[in-house]
Write an enzyme that holds these catalytic residues in place. Structure first.
Site, PDB file in Angstrom:
ATOM      1  N   HIS A 424      40.334  37.796  42.171  1.00 15.37           N
ATOM      2  CA  HIS A 424      39.205  37.443  43.040  1.00 15.37           C
ATOM      3  C   HIS A 424      39.183  35.941  43.289  1.00 15.37           C
ATOM      4  CE1 HIS A 424      34.602  36.970  43.546  1.00 15.37           C
ATOM      5  NE2 HIS A 424      35.208  37.032  44.716  1.00 15.37           N
ATOM      6  N   GLU A 436      39.051  34.722  39.459  1.00 19.14           N
ATOM      7  CA  GLU A 436      38.559  35.742  38.530  1.00 19.14           C
ATOM      8  C   GLU A 436      39.611  36.839  38.448  1.00 19.14           C
ATOM      9  OE1 GLU A 436      33.778  36.544  38.022  1.00 19.14           O
ATOM     10  OE2 GLU A 436      34.718  36.953  39.958  1.00 19.14           O
TER      11      GLU A 436
END
Ligand code: T1G
Length: 698
Positions: A424, A436
């Site tokens: 992410h 992430e």
């Protein structure tokens, strides 16, 4: 031994050996003094060469020992450097690899500094909320001039060998045998030529100009101002008095909250890369070619981040028009970077040369890693993964850039669930540092470990899949609270002013307008359609604005109006809409203090962070801090939401949460983790990996 001495024709080579970065730990300092004592007492030793083993000179003072009492008899670094300074025998520093902080300060106490071509030098103490406290602020200006020294110390950034030579930080760059050359130079030195014997040029205008640019002391600028004070002292005071002034300022910074927070961030950032059940030696995929599926805002940013990291990139987009627009956007962004001097024309051409654009997904067949960045719709993503499974090599990693969807839902019915992982990125993906890494129930250790974070200069945080992972999950109650504050009486500009004064580069409402109010609107509508209503009432102000086509900066209006496309201006139309919404909800608007605004925003973040730790979404409190500092610009000098909570004290946090729950509803009840920690006078900082999950410490 942390220091090794070898004789070379009358020169004693003293090498630091404390892997991985030869940090100047108590052992190193003790052994270094012992080596110096021995060399000085040995008549056959005419000169010293200081060097480092492990391919590095030294990463500086051992940060782990800051604020701790070293073993008895351990000299302080300034004392060790004073030893070098006082010695009658000449010193040459042989700088291979990195010489940072106290490491460079040791070298500055030598008579000559010789660097290998790949050497890097820095005084990065300002990044730790400190200043170079072992003579760097007094010796460097005498080597480079005070204006150049000030710039170098305020930047905290490393420079490479050639620039260090140009600046006068080193005296030579040796492309042959560095140690041999250093020994030859040391042997040839007849007498000491210490930097302390020189004077530092007074360049008052440079200090005035630099100070004008510094952040305010209460806005994280304490170290910067003290760095300027210390370097200026070098231009005004005799050397020894300058050293004493430097020490005074250093100790002030060392006990400051700003420095404690930044040191917390230094270690939290490195801890965040470690996953307890994914050992450091987990085999990873050898990634050289990455296929990015989707050429929208995120896909193009991700492609640039990958190309900047030296990878081969294939950008695939079903729509030829979208692909063309994406390609044009990438070229435009690179041209802008070149204009700003961030990249040379050659570097831009080289990066674009490693990018290939196409509409045919089968180009993913030879990719080591695929990153899907298509529309945030589950069915669309599952369809893409279904096709990738048949196209991609069995050893390829299949990643999704989803920001809200459950990784397990994307991997459902997939024969390759183990290879599916969330990567992410945060927008703009070629700029924002946070990455992430989201693991689903079946995601393999190999897929988690193959994150590319270091290759593409991102800071990784690992999250277990859940709604919003770590960063967005904490953003949800924070965002909801900002809207509630506005319903109750605050104006958006009040909330933004308070959060910007707290240290965020941008308040929440400006951030929502930049990201686009329609993003949250679509998610709310999707959840409504899926019957996934939030347990806590969401404000409808955002929906009302989107229904008016006010999506934010991209439509010229959102929470604010943007007449010039950039500058947010409060809009009476929005204020009227807010007042009407308060009336519709039967809320009597009231004046709201800055403290209440700040407290409610912070407590919403902290409480959700604690819940994410409890259910194992986040591994450590520091991970929540890193996610918010590098994902949403939480001020690093406050250490992140969880560290900030510790500075408030968890019993106060608990009590404030209970008070809010009585006034505003049960959703404010403190997370059990906070209650347990507060009850025992504990801190988030006491928690190791996954310790929040198991109540082992109660
Ligand atoms: N002290 C203690 N530990 C350190 C350290 C240091 N100075 N530098 C690195 N480590 C640990 C780090 O936590 C990690 O541990 C491992 O080493 C590898 O680090 C008086 C006051 C040198 C460029 O600010 O910038 O001198 O996680 O993953 O990417 O004026 O580390 O494996 O357990 O970062 O190869 C000033 C800080 C100190 C430099 C290497 N120096 N370090 O980067 O490895 S203050 C700094 C770095 C000072 C004096 C003052 C980088 C690096 P673990 P890493 P890397």
């Amino acid at each position: 031994m942390a220091v090794h001495s070898t004789h070379r024709d009358g020169v004693l080579v003293v090498a630091l050996d404390n892997p991985p970065v030869n940090a100047l730990s108590p052992d190193v300092l003790v052994d270094l003094v012992a080596a110096l004592d021995a060399g000085e007492a040995d008549p056959s030793v005419r000169a010293f060469v200081l060097a480092g083993r492990n391919g590095i000179f030294s990463g500086g003072a051992d940060i782990r020992w800051f604020g701790k009492t070293p073993p008895a008899g351990t000299p302080f670094l300034p004392e060790v450097i004073a030893r070098i300074e006082a010695s009658p025998k000449p010193f040459v520093a042989a700088i291979e690899g990195t010489a940072f902080g106290g490491g460079l300060e040791i070298a500055l106490a030598c008579d000559r500094r010789l660097a290998s071509p790949r050497a890097k030098v820095a005084l990065p103490e300002i990044n730790l909320g400190l200043l170079p406290g072992a003579g760097g602020t007094q010796r460097l200006p005498r080597a480079t001039g005070s204006a150049a020294a000030l710039r170098f110390i305020l930047s905290g950034a490393p420079v490479e060998a050639d620039d260090a030579l140009r600046l006068g930080i080193v005296d030579g760059v040796e492309s042959g045998d560095l140690l041999e050359a250093a020994c030859a130079q040391a042997a040839a030195l007849e007498a000491r030529s210490r930097l302390s014997g020189r004077s530092a040029t007074a360049e008052p205008d440079a200090f005035v100009a630099a100070r004008a640019q510094l952040p305010a002391i209460e806005q994280g600028g304490l170290a910067a101002h003290r760095c300027a004070d210390a370097v200026e002292a070098a231009t005004k005071l005799p050397f020894e008095q300058g050293l004493a002034r430097e020490r005074e300022l250093f100790l002030e910074l060392l006990s400051s909250e700003q420095s404690k927070s930044r040191i917390h961030v230094f270690f939290a950032q490195r801890e965040a890369a470690k996953v307890p059940d994914v050992p450091a030696d987990t085999p990873v995929a050898d990634v050289r070619t990455v296929c990015v599926v989707g050429a929208g805002t995120m896909g193009t940013g991700i492609a640039m981040a990958l190309a900047n990291g030296g990878l081969q990139v294939r950008v695939v987009e079903a729509s030829g028009d979208v692909l063309a627009r994406g390609r044009a956007l990438i070229e435009k962004n690179y041209a802008a970077s070149a204009r700003k001097g961030r990249f040379s024309e050659a570097a831009v051409a080289e990066r674009l040369g490693r990018m290939h654009f196409g509409t045919d997904l089968t180009v993913a067949a030879d990719a080591d890693l695929v990153i899907e960045a298509v529309f945030e719709e589950l069915d669309i993503k599952r369809e893409v993964f279904g096709r990738l499974e048949t196209i991609c090599r069995p050893d390829a990693i299949l990643a999704t850039n989803t920001s809200t969807l459950d990784i397990d839902a994307i991997a459902t019915d997939s024969a390759r669930a183990g290879d599916i992982v969330g990567l992410h990125f945060f927008s703009p993906a070629n700029v924002m540092k946070l990455l992430e890494i989201v693991r689903g129930t079946h995601t393999s250790a190999r897929a988690v470990a193959t994150s590319l974070a270091k290759t593409i200069a991102k800071i990784p945080v690992v999250a277990r899949t859940c709604d919003g992972f770590i960063a967005n999950r904490m953003l949800a109650p924070y965002g909801r609270e900002t809207m509630q504050l506005v319903e109750e009486g605050a104006w958006p500009q009040d909330v933004d002013r308070v959060m910007e004064r707290f240290g965020f580069p941008m308040g929440p409402f400006r951030m929502f307008d930049l990201a686009g109010l329609d993003v949250g609107w679509r998610i709310r509508k999707r959840r409504l359609a899926e019957g996934k209503l939030s347990a806590v009432r969401d404000s409808e102000i955002g929906d009302r604005l989107c229904e008016l086509g006010r999506y934010g900066q991209k439509t010229g209006a959102g929470i604010y109006r943007y007449d010039d496309g950039r500058t947010p201006q409060p809009d009476p139309e929005v204020e009227a809409l807010i007042v009407a919404e308060s009336a519709r909800l039967g809320i009597e608007r009231r004046p709201m203090s800055d403290d209440e605004i700040l407290n409610r925003c912070m407590l919403a973040l902290i409480n959700e962070g604690a819940k994410a730790l409890e259910d194992g979404t986040a591994i450590r409190p520091g991970d929540c801090d890193i996610a918010w500092i590098y994902g949403f610009g939480f001020p690093a000098y406050r250490g992140g939401p969880m560290h900030y909570a510790d500075t408030l004290g968890l019993s106060r946090v608990r009590d404030d949460l209970f008070a809010l729950s009585e006034r505003h509803g049960a959703h404010w009840r403190p997370a059990p983790l906070i209650e347990r920690l507060a009850a025992r006078g504990g801190r988030f900082a006491d928690l190791g990996a996954y310790e929040a999950k198991a109540p082992a410490w109660t």
